[in-house]
Design a protein around this motif. Structure first.
Motif, PDB file in Angstrom:
ATOM      1  N   SER A  83      51.681  63.673  55.710  1.00 13.09           N
ATOM      2  CA  SER A  83      50.820  62.524  55.473  1.00 13.09           C
ATOM      3  C   SER A  83      50.029  62.721  54.190  1.00 13.09           C
ATOM      4  O   SER A  83      49.893  63.835  53.689  1.00 13.09           O
ATOM      5  CB  SER A  83      49.892  62.322  56.664  1.00 13.09           C
ATOM      6  N   THR A  84      49.508  61.604  53.680  1.00 15.53           N
ATOM      7  CA  THR A  84      48.783  61.613  52.413  1.00 15.53           C
ATOM      8  C   THR A  84      47.560  60.698  52.522  1.00 15.53           C
ATOM      9  O   THR A  84      47.442  59.926  53.474  1.00 15.53           O
ATOM     10  CB  THR A  84      49.684  61.098  51.278  1.00 15.53           C
ATOM     11  N   ALA A  85      46.706  60.771  51.506  1.00 13.36           N
ATOM     12  CA  ALA A  85      45.448  60.020  51.517  1.00 13.36           C
ATOM     13  C   ALA A  85      45.654  58.514  51.442  1.00 13.36           C
ATOM     14  O   ALA A  85      44.798  57.743  51.873  1.00 13.36           O
ATOM     15  CB  ALA A  85      44.574  60.482  50.356  1.00 13.36           C
ATOM     16  N   ALA A  90      51.512  58.938  48.587  1.00 15.63           N
ATOM     17  CA  ALA A  90      52.803  59.312  49.189  1.00 15.63           C
ATOM     18  C   ALA A  90      53.926  59.110  48.173  1.00 15.63           C
ATOM     19  O   ALA A  90      54.823  59.960  48.024  1.00 15.63           O
ATOM     20  CB  ALA A  90      53.058  58.486  50.444  1.00 15.63           C
ATOM     21  N   ILE A  91      53.877  57.985  47.451  1.00 15.72           N
ATOM     22  CA  ILE A  91      54.912  57.693  46.451  1.00 15.72           C
ATOM     23  C   ILE A  91      54.778  58.655  45.270  1.00 15.72           C
ATOM     24  O   ILE A  91      55.767  59.218  44.785  1.00 15.72           O
ATOM     25  CB  ILE A  91      54.796  56.214  46.003  1.00 15.72           C
ATOM     26  N   PRO A 241      46.103  65.452  47.712  1.00 12.58           N
ATOM     27  CA  PRO A 241      45.792  64.124  48.266  1.00 12.58           C
ATOM     28  C   PRO A 241      46.029  64.075  49.779  1.00 12.58           C
ATOM     29  O   PRO A 241      46.922  63.396  50.282  1.00 12.58           O
ATOM     30  CB  PRO A 241      46.740  63.184  47.505  1.00 12.58           C
ATOM     31  N   ALA A 242      45.202  64.843  50.511  1.00  9.26           N
ATOM     32  CA  ALA A 242      45.405  65.015  51.954  1.00  9.26           C
ATOM     33  C   ALA A 242      44.824  63.839  52.730  1.00  9.26           C
ATOM     34  O   ALA A 242      43.833  63.226  52.319  1.00  9.26           O
ATOM     35  CB  ALA A 242      44.726  66.308  52.405  1.00  9.26           C
ATOM     36  N   LEU A 243      45.445  63.551  53.874  1.00 10.36           N
ATOM     37  CA  LEU A 243      44.924  62.528  54.784  1.00 10.36           C
ATOM     38  C   LEU A 243      43.709  63.108  55.509  1.00 10.36           C
ATOM     39  O   LEU A 243      43.780  64.213  56.060  1.00 10.36           O
ATOM     40  CB  LEU A 243      46.001  62.124  55.799  1.00 10.36           C
ATOM     41  N   SER A 244      42.608  62.377  55.523  1.00 11.80           N
ATOM     42  CA  SER A 244      41.424  62.846  56.247  1.00 11.80           C
ATOM     43  C   SER A 244      41.720  62.836  57.750  1.00 11.80           C
ATOM     44  O   SER A 244      42.360  61.907  58.255  1.00 11.80           O
ATOM     45  CB  SER A 244      40.247  61.929  55.923  1.00 11.80           C
ATOM     46  N   PRO A 245      41.246  63.859  58.495  1.00 14.14           N
ATOM     47  CA  PRO A 245      41.485  63.868  59.944  1.00 14.14           C
ATOM     48  C   PRO A 245      40.892  62.635  60.625  1.00 14.14           C
ATOM     49  O   PRO A 245      41.455  62.129  61.597  1.00 14.14           O
ATOM     50  CB  PRO A 245      40.821  65.154  60.440  1.00 14.14           C
ATOM     51  N   PHE A 246      39.774  62.130  60.092  1.00 13.96           N
ATOM     52  CA  PHE A 246      39.178  60.929  60.686  1.00 13.96           C
ATOM     53  C   PHE A 246      40.145  59.751  60.539  1.00 13.96           C
ATOM     54  O   PHE A 246      40.413  59.016  61.499  1.00 13.96           O
ATOM     55  CB  PHE A 246      37.835  60.598  60.029  1.00 13.96           C
TER      56      PHE A 246
END
Ligand SMILES: *Cc1c(COP(=O)(O)O)cnc(C)c1O
Length: 313
Positions: A83-85, A90-91, A241-246
């Motif tokens: 996953s990404t932010a 992602a692209i 560019p990580a996805l936030s856990p929230f």
């Protein structure tokens, strides 16, 4: 699990990983990092080597984010998901991880505006060239170069709902030794599973129907572990560019109602499209379920058993 259950069940159940408290709803691990038993274990964990712990730092991975990734992988029928932010990251990560200066992309000209800017503008600065083509497979063939590494499309496209034939373009990509990447934000796996139609990778803007309620941004890349875990994840882990856990938690809640929402939206959209088409003040309606849609001709001509179906029925 992915093979045995329907989409609506997977949307609620897949990827759940309970803690020792046996909570009913997925736990939200709102933490930047994790603690270690020793300095040696911390060092091994950060290095990603043996003796390291699974959860180290939330730029790499986080249990709530893992649950979202596993659930979306089950829905898309994918071996792996990162996953990404956002959808754009992602692209961006897919192209950054898989391409180098001198490589070439063939991209549908009916893609999200920011994707056109990313490939046509930003990437050209780094020596990655993109040719934009219409949805006819023959144009994609003509645009191929020996350096073509990626074919990128979005079907239906946002916002004009143009349609591409995923299976036909997967065959073009295969012959060219390139990867076919499909942005599946519009249909979502509730209506279309591009990997089953021959695509190599799927990208998502989870900001749209996966959340479905306009709350958070998110994105994802799905496909074989060899590409997703071994090539795209190492880029993301470092670039950040990580996805936030929230946000992952919010989108997990969105996935629970994905199929119900998308099917209801499709039915309402078809009804509206019919009504608008008959309205004297409306010049043109873009909806692939209408016989007036330019892609309808293409769809009738290429229909075959098990052909891809978009929200058109
Ligand atoms: C919104 C969207 C994107 C970009 O996603 P963000 O989450 O806004 O970065 C990419 N592709 C499609 C089809 C979209 O609708």
């Amino acid at each position: 699990m992915a093979k045995e259950f329907e989409t609506s069940t997977l949307g609620v159940r897949a990827g759940q990983a309970r803690t020792g408290f046996n909570e009913h709803s997925e736990a939200l691990f709102l933490t930047s990092s994790f603690v270690f038993e020793s300095a040696a274990q911390a060092a091994a964990s950060f290095a990603g080597g043996e003796g390291g712990k699974e959860y180290v730092y939330s730029r790499f991975t986080n249990p709530t984010v893992t649950m979202f990734q596993d659930r979306l992988a089950a829905l898309e029928g994918a071996e792996a998901c990162v996953s990404t932010a956002s959808g754009m990251s992602a692209i961006m990560a897919t192209a950054m991880a898989l391409l180098k200066s001198g490589d070439h992309i063939v991209c549908s000209n009916a893609v999200f505006g920011a994707t056109v800017q990313l490939f046509g503008g930003i990437f050209s600065k780094y020596g990655v060239q993109t040719t934009f083509v219409s949805n006819a497979a023959s144009e994609w063939e003509k645009a191929l170069r020996p350096t073509t590494r990626l074919l990128f499309l979005e079907t239906p496209s946002n916002p004009l709902t143009e349609i591409c034939d995923i299976s036909a373009l997967a065959a073009v990509a295969k012959r060219a030794g390139a990867l076919l990447v499909v942005d599946n934000a519009f249909c979502t796996p509730a209506l279309q599973k591009p990997l089953a139609l021959g695509a190599d990778l799927v990208v998502h803007s989870a900001t749209k129907h996966l959340d479905g309620q306009g709350r958070v941004l998110g994105g994802a890349v799905l496909g074989p572990a060899k590409i997703v875990r071994e090539q795209i994840f190492p880029f993301l882990r470092t670039a950040g560019p990580a996805l936030s856990p929230f946000n992952a938690w919010v989108i997990l809640k969105g996935l629970e109602t994905l199929e119900l929402r998308v099917r209801a939206q499709s039915a309402a959209a078809l009804e509206l499209a019919h009504w608008l088409e008959g309205h004297p003040a409306v010049a043109r309606v873009h909806y692939p379920g209408l016989v007036s849609h330019p892609s309808t001709r293409w769809r009738r001509a290429s229909r075959r058993p098990g052909a891809p179906s978009c929200p058109s029925k």
